[in-house]
Write a protein that holds these residues in place. Structure first.
Motif, short mmCIF file in Angstrom:
data_model
loop_
_atom_site.label_atom_id
_atom_site.label_comp_id
_atom_site.label_asym_id
_atom_site.label_seq_id
_atom_site.Cartn_x
_atom_site.Cartn_y
_atom_site.Cartn_z
N PRO A 1 51.22 -55.17 15.94
CA PRO A 1 50.45 -54.47 16.97
C PRO A 1 49.10 -54.02 16.41
N GLY A 2 48.17 -53.93 17.28
CA GLY A 2 46.85 -53.48 16.88
C GLY A 2 46.02 -53.12 18.09
N PHE A 3 44.80 -52.76 17.84
CA PHE A 3 43.89 -52.42 18.92
C PHE A 3 42.48 -52.72 18.47
N LYS A 4 41.60 -52.81 19.42
CA LYS A 4 40.19 -53.12 19.17
C LYS A 4 39.38 -51.84 19.33
N MET A 5 38.50 -51.60 18.39
CA MET A 5 37.60 -50.45 18.50
C MET A 5 36.33 -50.75 17.74
N SER A 6 35.32 -49.97 18.00
CA SER A 6 34.05 -50.11 17.29
C SER A 6 34.25 -49.68 15.84
N ILE A 7 33.50 -50.30 14.94
CA ILE A 7 33.57 -49.94 13.53
C ILE A 7 32.84 -48.62 13.26
N LEU A 8 31.94 -48.21 14.15
CA LEU A 8 31.12 -47.02 13.88
C LEU A 8 31.93 -45.74 13.71
N PRO A 9 32.94 -45.45 14.56
CA PRO A 9 33.73 -44.24 14.31
C PRO A 9 34.45 -44.28 12.96
N ILE A 10 34.85 -45.46 12.55
CA ILE A 10 35.51 -45.60 11.25
C ILE A 10 34.53 -45.28 10.13
N LEU A 11 33.31 -45.78 10.25
CA LEU A 11 32.32 -45.54 9.21
C LEU A 11 31.90 -44.07 9.15
N LYS A 12 31.98 -43.38 10.27
CA LYS A 12 31.61 -41.96 10.29
C LYS A 12 32.67 -41.08 9.65
N GLU A 13 33.91 -41.54 9.64
CA GLU A 13 35.03 -40.79 9.05
C GLU A 13 35.68 -41.63 7.96
N MET A 14 34.88 -42.08 7.01
CA MET A 14 35.31 -43.04 6.02
C MET A 14 36.53 -42.60 5.21
N GLU A 15 36.53 -41.39 4.71
CA GLU A 15 37.64 -40.94 3.87
C GLU A 15 38.95 -40.86 4.65
N GLU A 16 38.87 -40.40 5.89
CA GLU A 16 40.07 -40.31 6.71
C GLU A 16 40.67 -41.69 6.97
N TRP A 17 39.81 -42.67 7.26
CA TRP A 17 40.29 -44.02 7.49
C TRP A 17 40.82 -44.67 6.22
N LYS A 18 40.21 -44.37 5.08
CA LYS A 18 40.75 -44.88 3.82
C LYS A 18 42.18 -44.38 3.62
N GLN A 19 42.40 -43.12 3.97
CA GLN A 19 43.74 -42.55 3.82
C GLN A 19 44.74 -43.19 4.79
N ILE A 20 44.30 -43.46 6.01
CA ILE A 20 45.17 -44.14 6.98
C ILE A 20 45.54 -45.53 6.47
N ILE A 21 44.56 -46.23 5.92
CA ILE A 21 44.80 -47.57 5.38
C ILE A 21 45.87 -47.51 4.29
N LYS A 22 45.75 -46.54 3.40
CA LYS A 22 46.72 -46.41 2.31
C LYS A 22 48.09 -45.95 2.80
N ASP A 23 48.11 -44.92 3.63
CA ASP A 23 49.38 -44.33 4.06
C ASP A 23 50.21 -45.26 4.94
N PHE A 24 49.55 -46.03 5.77
CA PHE A 24 50.27 -46.85 6.75
C PHE A 24 50.12 -48.35 6.53
N ASP A 25 49.61 -48.73 5.38
CA ASP A 25 49.40 -50.15 5.07
C ASP A 25 48.69 -50.85 6.22
N THR A 26 47.62 -50.23 6.66
CA THR A 26 46.86 -50.69 7.82
C THR A 26 45.82 -51.72 7.42
N LYS A 27 45.59 -52.67 8.29
CA LYS A 27 44.56 -53.68 8.08
C LYS A 27 43.45 -53.46 9.10
#
Length: 112
Positions: A1-27
């Motif tokens: 499962p996944g979803f489509k979103m703009s990359i800009l919110p991810i880039l604005k909250e970089m550290e939070e998204w890095k943690q999500i990637i690590k914690d949930f093995d997210t791609k």
């Protein structure tokens, strides 16, 4: 499962998204167009010629097929670029935006 979103919110909250990637093995899959000229031409038809088919999609009736009638929608299959300075502006903006996003994705994924 996944979803489509703009990359800009991810880039604005970089550290939070890095943690999500690590914690949930997210791609995160970053989809972009390498051909800046092709991207700029698409934006030109939208921004300067008012063609919204590339943004909202093509609504077709039951009596038509996209393959048969694609050129009848929006500005059609081809159109003239009448203002090169506008195209240059879009091309430059497109390049800068894509570079910003690519650099952000590289930073986001540097330790993954």
């Amino acid at each position: 499962p996944g979803f489509k979103m703009s990359i800009l919110p991810i880039l604005k909250e970089m550290e939070e998204w890095k943690q999500i990637i690590k914690d949930f093995d997210t791609k995160i899959i970053f989809n972009y167009r390498r051909d800046y000229l092709k991207r700029a031409i698409g934006l030109y038809s939208s921004e300067y010629l008012g063609d919204r088919t590339s943004i909202g999609g093509i609504n077709i009736s039951q009596n038509h097929t996209v393959a048969d009638n694609r050129c009848e929608f929006g500005v059609g299959c081809s159109f003239r670029v009448t203002d090169m300075s506008d195209l240059h502006c879009i091309l430059t903006r497109s390049w800068k935006t894509t570079k910003y996003k690519r650099d952000g994705v590289a930073e986001l994924t540097n330790d993954c």
